[in-house]
Structure formats: structure tokens, C-alpha cells
Scaffold this motif. Sequence first.
Motif: not given
Length: 170
Positions: A132-138
Motif C-alpha cells: 500500500k505504501l508503494g513497495f515492490e517485492t524484489v
Amino acid sequence: MTRLDDYPGELERDIRGSLESGLSVGARDTVRGILVGFRLSLLLRRDEKQEHVPESKVYKVLAKLFEGVDLFEDKSVQKVCKMYAVGVHSDYSGRGIGGTLVKKTLELGQEYGCHLVSVEITNPLAEKIYKKLGFETVNTLDLTTIDLSGLDVSRIPGETEMMSMVKRLQ
């Protein structure tokens, strides 16, 4: 009472570094005068990249998670805010304190000129919050598939998967 001196080597260095970084935050109940939440973070710099993997089991698991991941792959990334520990007192859970601590850390990361924020999680609820805070899984690591040599993750029901997530700030 636990003291920093009780944590040898790299862990002590990282705890001290997080407290000195200016990127770590806490939440205090002003009526009771107690710390009810914290978020520890380190400032990583491209020119201070560490290649050495400490001997601790936890650091070895993190190294495994980061195989093939370079936070500084993008040449424009010079500083990374590395969020690595968060806690909220159980009497205060469900009040948005954890999310507030993360948001404050993101603000501080911007103030300190960080280009990227990185976090490792094992909790599905945390994954939703960070997305929701704009993080992406890498990267993702199934903890049941690696030899943890005595580190028992079975006691954390439903939390046997570790994810590395990032968010671009600048």
C-alpha cells in the motif's frame, strides 16, 4: 535488562549504527512515559558496500535472500535506507503505530537523501502494508527449503516465506 554489549559483533554494530543513523524512530506513550514502538534503520552508501557475510544465522539467511539482488544496481542509487527491525508493544497493536513508524522512516529517508528504501519481511500483513505504501517485492525465499542449522521457523505459523521489498524515493 538487555544491553547492546550483550549482542556481539555485527549485530551490535548494526544496532548501534541504526541508533546513530538518524533514520530510526520510536513511538512513546506520553501519558505512561513508555516506549511503545520502534523502527530501526541503517543508512547504506554505495561507496561503503559490504561484501563480507557475518557468521550469524540471521545474516546468512539474509545473504541467501539477497543472492542476485543488488540494491545499488541502478547507478543513480547512492544511498539506501535499510529498514530492518520494527516492534510495537502488544497493548498498542492495531492502532496504526507500525504504519506511522514506517511512514516517518520514509520521510526521514527522503530528508537524508536516500534514493531507495529496503525492507525484509516474513509477515503477510506487513506485505500488504508495504505494498500500500508503494513497495515492490524484489526477491522471495522459502525458509523451509534452506538449512537454517538450528533456527526453527516452524514456530512462526504461516511465516515461512521471507521477502525483500524496495521502494524508490528519489
